[in-house]
Design a protein around this motif. Structure first.
Motif, short mmCIF file in Angstrom:
data_model
loop_
_atom_site.label_atom_id
_atom_site.label_comp_id
_atom_site.label_asym_id
_atom_site.label_seq_id
_atom_site.Cartn_x
_atom_site.Cartn_y
_atom_site.Cartn_z
N SER A 136 -11.73 49.97 -32.23
CA SER A 136 -13.07 50.27 -31.72
C SER A 136 -13.43 49.36 -30.56
N ARG A 137 -13.94 49.98 -29.53
CA ARG A 137 -14.32 49.23 -28.33
C ARG A 137 -15.40 48.19 -28.66
N GLU A 138 -16.34 48.56 -29.51
CA GLU A 138 -17.45 47.67 -29.84
C GLU A 138 -16.94 46.44 -30.61
N ALA A 139 -16.08 46.70 -31.60
CA ALA A 139 -15.56 45.60 -32.40
C ALA A 139 -14.73 44.66 -31.53
N ARG A 140 -14.01 45.24 -30.58
CA ARG A 140 -13.20 44.43 -29.66
C ARG A 140 -14.12 43.53 -28.83
N ALA A 141 -15.18 44.12 -28.31
CA ALA A 141 -16.11 43.34 -27.48
C ALA A 141 -16.77 42.24 -28.29
N GLN A 142 -17.06 42.54 -29.56
CA GLN A 142 -17.68 41.54 -30.41
C GLN A 142 -16.72 40.37 -30.66
N ALA A 143 -15.44 40.69 -30.91
CA ALA A 143 -14.45 39.63 -31.16
C ALA A 143 -14.32 38.73 -29.94
N ILE A 144 -14.27 39.33 -28.77
CA ILE A 144 -14.12 38.51 -27.55
C ILE A 144 -15.42 37.76 -27.26
N GLY A 145 -16.54 38.35 -27.62
CA GLY A 145 -17.82 37.65 -27.45
C GLY A 145 -17.86 36.36 -28.27
N LEU A 146 -17.39 36.43 -29.52
CA LEU A 146 -17.34 35.23 -30.36
C LEU A 146 -16.35 34.21 -29.79
N ALA A 147 -15.20 34.70 -29.33
CA ALA A 147 -14.21 33.79 -28.73
C ALA A 147 -14.79 33.12 -27.48
N ALA A 148 -15.57 33.88 -26.72
CA ALA A 148 -16.19 33.32 -25.51
C ALA A 148 -17.18 32.21 -25.87
N ASP A 149 -17.98 32.46 -26.91
CA ASP A 149 -18.94 31.44 -27.34
C ASP A 149 -18.24 30.14 -27.73
N GLU A 150 -17.17 30.27 -28.52
CA GLU A 150 -16.42 29.10 -28.98
C GLU A 150 -15.78 28.37 -27.82
N THR A 151 -15.26 29.12 -26.89
CA THR A 151 -14.56 28.52 -25.75
C THR A 151 -15.57 27.82 -24.84
N ARG A 152 -16.70 28.49 -24.59
CA ARG A 152 -17.74 27.92 -23.72
C ARG A 152 -18.26 26.60 -24.30
N ARG A 153 -18.48 26.60 -25.60
CA ARG A 153 -18.96 25.42 -26.29
C ARG A 153 -17.95 24.27 -26.16
N THR A 154 -16.67 24.60 -26.27
CA THR A 154 -15.64 23.55 -26.17
C THR A 154 -15.55 23.01 -24.75
N VAL A 155 -15.63 23.90 -23.77
CA VAL A 155 -15.60 23.46 -22.36
C VAL A 155 -16.77 22.51 -22.11
N GLU A 156 -17.92 22.85 -22.66
CA GLU A 156 -19.12 22.03 -22.46
C GLU A 156 -18.96 20.65 -23.13
N GLN A 157 -18.43 20.65 -24.33
CA GLN A 157 -18.22 19.37 -25.03
C GLN A 157 -17.19 18.50 -24.31
#
Lengths: 352, 352
Positions: free
Chosen positions: A173-194
């Motif tokens: 599902s396109r939506e589920a895929r986007a959601q998975a990458i959205g969560l990965a983006a949040d985690e990655t962004r947070r780590t870059v910031e830290q």
């Protein structure tokens, strides 16, 4: 062309190169194409001609094959165990730019020791697990701690983050895929910031695959896209919702060697010639021929219309291109029904 | 030994060679071992030292590799489509004894034309379908008609019957397996008898695999046993009822490259290194480590006890040895914990 043979439709291949270049234009991301798919310096050079800034590999042996074929910037997007392999990468760093990933303090120590011994500095990325559930430390503090350990070594350079969500690539599902990458983006962004908060910049934030690259490219988080399969387009990717915009360019050509029973034909290409880990292949442009099973050297086809004759050649579309390529020594490049080139799969079997 | 590597335990391998020799002694059958499994003239020579009278192959390219490695008697236990490939086999027949299988009148015509052109006589067997449901004409009159067509050609020699029940090899129940081979024996015996009635003898009645060879050997019908996997013993064979009496001799050695999460370890050997078409591998002598999945370059292990450390080496037992071998270039022969030999897998990728 005798069979089985690995055919590359050059028109479709070049269209795929152009499509990826066009899709990434203006997103602020670079393409670092994944050579685990094609195992070939020739194809890596074609990708460079369409804008790729370098290549990823999974293995030091693949990095060697690419370096010998003129590729100047190579990331081992994987952990490397043991100083013997690390020493090979250090040696390679004298002729090309290399980097590797770690997810363990012992690997940092090994990399530093090997780099010190070679009198060089190695670029090391921290892999974080953003949903793949395979390699990588958790995002956030564990990643920051490992990055600081790298940055503290006079023999290493902190290269950034490896953040690849492999499991998301084939989510139907396109939506589920986007959601998975959205969560990965949040985690990655947070780590870059830290990391930034402790004074560490990330020159590279790498990840993404053919199934999700548009999402990572649009996120503003990643700056390097590591898609590989886009050059060939697996059957497995064609079946997901909102499939990636690429054409099938890779085929295994087979010959009918037996048609002794009604409604059945047998090709001379089995799973030694076409990978089955992601499902059976399809017969190209022949919906009347359904592959019902592969054994080592045979593909069984159910014939819903006329049965093909012994000697007839047919193209199989692989379910999964990466391991299919790895079973062959040559690409047979075809255009307009004629053979145009033979390209060596130099890193075929380069698994160490 | 750097990893991934294909290990051959020489003690277990030699024990398997001896076991097969001993099991066939006195049965009136000869061993024509199948090189599709090992792809190596070196191993074929070791089989000959333990009594094998020749080899089977599936591909002309495999026959070439064996002939170049000193094997003198080779049966292509498969159909060969096209006069280009047939001409290669005809050329080979000048230096070694060869034979091939057919299941179609057009193949007889092609073989005769190529043999006439080369000025030789080719030995041709008729393949009958005794339950495999893949290649082969039906037993009885269709097989006799095809044999007569072969015998009528001045350029061909009728070599006998190819009667292989591949599907029976992995039937879990011993009784059902015996029943399947019993039916195949009846069909084969009937066909041999009908051939005799028209004046055609069967010098060779070939078939059988590692899962059923004792049944064919005891039947009084077959005279050539074509087992291949017995030298290595797949995990797939170990799981059937009354499993064949062989030891695991083939392993893929991997290294733990990541152990970043509790209860999980990741090896550097994925399905590019070990075939998954017949199921996941097991970790040798480590029931506490369970392989839960393979991707291209990684094996994921669930650790029920202590987690192995990064850098630790572990052996995987392949689910299916034939396609596993075909992904590697060398056997690393080990005995008593030391490397004793490196044997080339000369027919690796020889699929044409």
């Amino acid at each position: 062309v005798d069979t089985p043979a690995l055919l590359l439709d050059l028109d479709a291949f070049e269209a795929n190169l152009a499509t990826m270049r066009d899709r990434l234009a203006g997103t602020g991301t670079r393409l670092r194409a994944h050579a685990k798919t094609h195992k070939s310096a020739v194809i890596a050079q074609r990708q460079a001609a369409y804008g790729a800034i370098g290549q990823c590999v999974q293995k030091v042996a693949e990095a060697e094959c690419l370096a010998w074929g003129g590729i100047g910037d190579i990331l081992v997007s994987n952990q490397i165990a043991g100083r013997t392999k690390l020493a090979r990468l250090a040696a390679l760093s004298r002729i090309v730019q290399v980097a590797l990933c770690v997810d363990d303090a012992a690997q940092v120590e090994d990399a530093a020791a090997v780099a010190a011994d070679a009198g060089i500095r190695l670029s090391v990325l921290v892999e974080i697990d953003v949903g793949m559930g395979r390699c990588g430390v958790p995002p956030g503090p564990p990643a920051v701690a490992l990055a600081q350990r790298i940055a503290a070594s006079p023999h290493l350079i902190f290269g950034g983050l490896q953040s690849y969500h492999g499991r998301a690539q084939h989510i139907p599902s396109r939506e589920a895929r986007a959601q998975a990458i959205g969560l990965a983006a949040d985690e990655t962004r947070r780590t870059v910031e830290q990391l930034r908060q402790v004074g560490l910049d990330c020159p590279v934030v790498g990840g993404a695959g053919t199934g999700t690259f548009a999402l990572e490219a649009a996120s503003g988080v990643w700056n390097e896209i590591q898609a590989g399969s886009y050059v060939f387009m697996d059957l497995g990717y064609a079946g997901i919702g909102d499939p990636p915009p690429f054409r099938h360019s890779l085929f295994v050509l087979g010959t009918v060697i037996s048609a002794a029973r009604d409604g059945v034909a047998v090709l001379d290409a089995g799973h030694k010639a076409v990978a089955v880990d992601s499902g059976l292949p399809a017969v190209w442009q022949r919906p009347d021929l359904v592959c019902t099973g592969l054994s080592d050297e045979h593909a069984n086809l159910r014939c819903e219309g006329a049965r093909p004759q012994v000697g007839q050649k047919l193209r199989l579309v692989p379910g999964h291109c990466d391991p299919t390529v790895d079973r062959h020594d040559w690409y047979v490049g075809v255009r307009n029904g004629r053979v145009e080139c033979l390209w060596p799969i130099a890193a075929r079997g380069a698994m160490a």
